[in-house]
Scaffold this motif. Structure first.
Motif, short mmCIF file in Angstrom:
data_model
loop_
_atom_site.label_atom_id
_atom_site.label_comp_id
_atom_site.label_asym_id
_atom_site.label_seq_id
_atom_site.Cartn_x
_atom_site.Cartn_y
_atom_site.Cartn_z
N UNK A 62 -2.88 59.90 -23.79
CA UNK A 62 -2.80 58.49 -24.19
C UNK A 62 -1.35 58.01 -24.20
N UNK A 63 -0.45 58.84 -24.71
CA UNK A 63 0.97 58.50 -24.71
C UNK A 63 1.47 58.30 -23.29
N UNK A 64 1.10 59.21 -22.39
CA UNK A 64 1.53 59.10 -20.99
C UNK A 64 1.01 57.81 -20.35
N UNK A 65 -0.27 57.52 -20.56
CA UNK A 65 -0.88 56.37 -19.90
C UNK A 65 -0.26 55.06 -20.37
N UNK A 66 -0.10 54.92 -21.68
CA UNK A 66 0.43 53.63 -22.15
C UNK A 66 1.89 53.46 -21.73
N UNK A 67 2.66 54.56 -21.70
CA UNK A 67 4.05 54.46 -21.22
C UNK A 67 4.10 54.15 -19.73
N UNK A 68 3.24 54.81 -18.95
CA UNK A 68 3.22 54.58 -17.50
C UNK A 68 2.86 53.14 -17.17
N UNK A 69 1.82 52.61 -17.82
CA UNK A 69 1.40 51.25 -17.53
C UNK A 69 2.43 50.23 -18.02
N UNK A 70 3.05 50.50 -19.17
CA UNK A 70 4.07 49.58 -19.68
C UNK A 70 5.28 49.54 -18.75
N UNK A 71 5.74 50.71 -18.30
CA UNK A 71 6.87 50.76 -17.37
C UNK A 71 6.52 50.06 -16.05
N UNK A 72 5.33 50.31 -15.57
CA UNK A 72 4.91 49.70 -14.30
C UNK A 72 4.86 48.18 -14.42
N UNK A 73 4.38 47.68 -15.55
CA UNK A 73 4.32 46.22 -15.72
C UNK A 73 5.71 45.61 -15.71
N UNK A 119 7.17 54.00 -12.68
CA UNK A 119 6.59 53.91 -14.01
C UNK A 119 5.93 55.21 -14.43
N UNK A 120 5.20 55.83 -13.52
CA UNK A 120 4.51 57.09 -13.83
C UNK A 120 5.48 58.24 -14.01
N UNK A 121 6.50 58.30 -13.17
CA UNK A 121 7.48 59.39 -13.27
C UNK A 121 8.28 59.31 -14.56
N UNK A 122 8.66 58.10 -14.94
CA UNK A 122 9.41 57.93 -16.18
C UNK A 122 8.56 58.31 -17.38
N UNK A 123 7.28 57.94 -17.35
CA UNK A 123 6.37 58.34 -18.43
C UNK A 123 6.20 59.85 -18.47
N UNK A 127 15.96 55.56 -25.36
CA UNK A 127 16.95 54.46 -25.34
C UNK A 127 17.43 54.19 -23.92
N UNK A 128 17.71 55.27 -23.18
CA UNK A 128 18.16 55.09 -21.79
C UNK A 128 17.07 54.44 -20.95
N UNK A 129 15.81 54.83 -21.20
CA UNK A 129 14.69 54.22 -20.48
C UNK A 129 14.56 52.75 -20.81
N UNK A 130 14.80 52.39 -22.08
CA UNK A 130 14.74 50.97 -22.48
C UNK A 130 15.79 50.16 -21.73
N UNK A 131 16.99 50.73 -21.60
CA UNK A 131 18.04 50.02 -20.86
C UNK A 131 17.65 49.87 -19.40
N UNK A 132 17.09 50.94 -18.82
CA UNK A 132 16.73 50.92 -17.40
C UNK A 132 15.50 50.06 -17.12
N UNK A 133 14.51 50.12 -18.02
CA UNK A 133 13.23 49.49 -17.72
C UNK A 133 13.04 48.14 -18.41
N UNK A 134 13.88 47.84 -19.42
CA UNK A 134 13.76 46.56 -20.12
C UNK A 134 14.98 45.67 -19.90
#
Length: 310
Positions: free
Chosen positions: A99-110, A151-155, A199-206
């Protein structure tokens, strides 16, 4: 030492500490919202597939956004609804990590899909003569596939870093799903590396994508203001305002959740923010596009007329 550092078999999702009557009421409301999410995004997908006028790069990315929204809501909302009705609010370790992987993957992809949509609008409005070349179907396919892959790789990176940690108790996750920060609080080891990567992912993906979107729309605004035709200007504003509304909802709630100081947001308030992010945001996206986008409303009328004719 190794004996104490064993994985727990299951976690307990505390969810919302409310009375049984209030939980039943929320179950009804959230079930309705979830149904609207599936219906609204399903209608968007159906219109895009049925109406040939919507077979353009913009609606190609919009269809991916609808798929992401359906998938994102479905990754955690059904479990939340189940827990409203169940006294045993548990989730096994492996399903929790999935569940953690899926929600992170879909959020990053969006996040990345929204950037691709802003780039599409930038090319369409600022470089209309080169649009068919720059945004060819091959390019669109590559951009969409890249968004899903990144998105999937980052998750996957987040999940791998979680799996290296021992979970020897406690077992209670103070959330309604296996949100990554709530899961990390239960680890029996230092989570500094995990938090640094988040935090690094937030900078990269947000932050990075949001800056790209803002730059794109700043240039789009100047280009729209130079359009002489009133009809062309209204059409451009209608399309772009829909996308900006979705971007504001998504990036705004995500930045507040992951980059704002946690001391300013108590845990119960964070749950409400995540609820907006995982349920209301996917539900509102199709409403924003259908209400603000003339082409989508036109496609809906044409489909209705076709059904009546048949």
């Amino acid at each position: 030492m190794m004996k104490n550092q064993t994985w727990v078999a299951e976690f307990i999702l505390l969810g919302f500490p409310l009375s049984p009557r209030m939980q039943m009421l929320l179950f009804g409301f959230f079930s309705l919202f979830y149904a609207f999410t599936l219906l609204g995004n399903g209608v968007i997908l159906g219109l895009i597939s049925l109406d040939s006028r919507l077979h353009t790069p913009m609606y190609f990315f919009l269809s991916h956004l609808a798929i992401v929204d359906i998938s994102y809501a479905s990754s955690n909302v059904p479990k939340m609804l189940e827990n409203f009705l169940s006294k045993k609010k548990t989730i096994s370790f492996v399903p929790c990590i999935i569940q953690t992987f899926l929600y992170m993957a879909f959020a990053h992809t969006e996040c990345l899909i929204l950037v691709m949509m802003s780039y599409d609008r930038y090319v369409a409005i600022c470089h209309p003569l080169h649009y068919s070349v720059v945004m060819s179907w091959r390019v669109c396919m590559v951009l969409a596939a890249t968004s899903w892959a990144c998105g999937s790789l980052l998750a996957l990176v987040h999940v791998v870093l979680i799996l290296r940690l021992p979970f020897c108790g406690p077992r209670e996750i103070n959330h309604f799903f296996c949100e990554i920060l709530s899961v990390l609080r239960l680890a029996c080891a230092d989570t500094g590396l995990n938090l640094l990567v988040i935090f690094a992912a937030c900078v990269f993906i947000l932050v990075g994508p949001l800056c790209l979107v803002l730059v794109s729309y700043t240039r789009i605004l100047f280009a729209v203001l130079r359009i002489q035709s009133g009809e062309g200007r209204r059409k451009a504003f209608s399309t772009c305002s829909s996308h900006l509304g979705v971007v504001g909802l998504f990036f705004g709630s995500a930045i507040v959740m992951y980059m704002a100081p946690k001391s300013s947001h108590p845990e119960e308030q964070q749950k409400v923010l995540f609820l907006f992010y995982s349920l209301f945001n996917p539900m509102l996206n199709p409403l924003i596009y259908s209400l603000r986008n003339a082409e989508v409303k036109g496609a809906l009328r044409r489909v209705k007329w076709t059904q009546k004719s048949v």
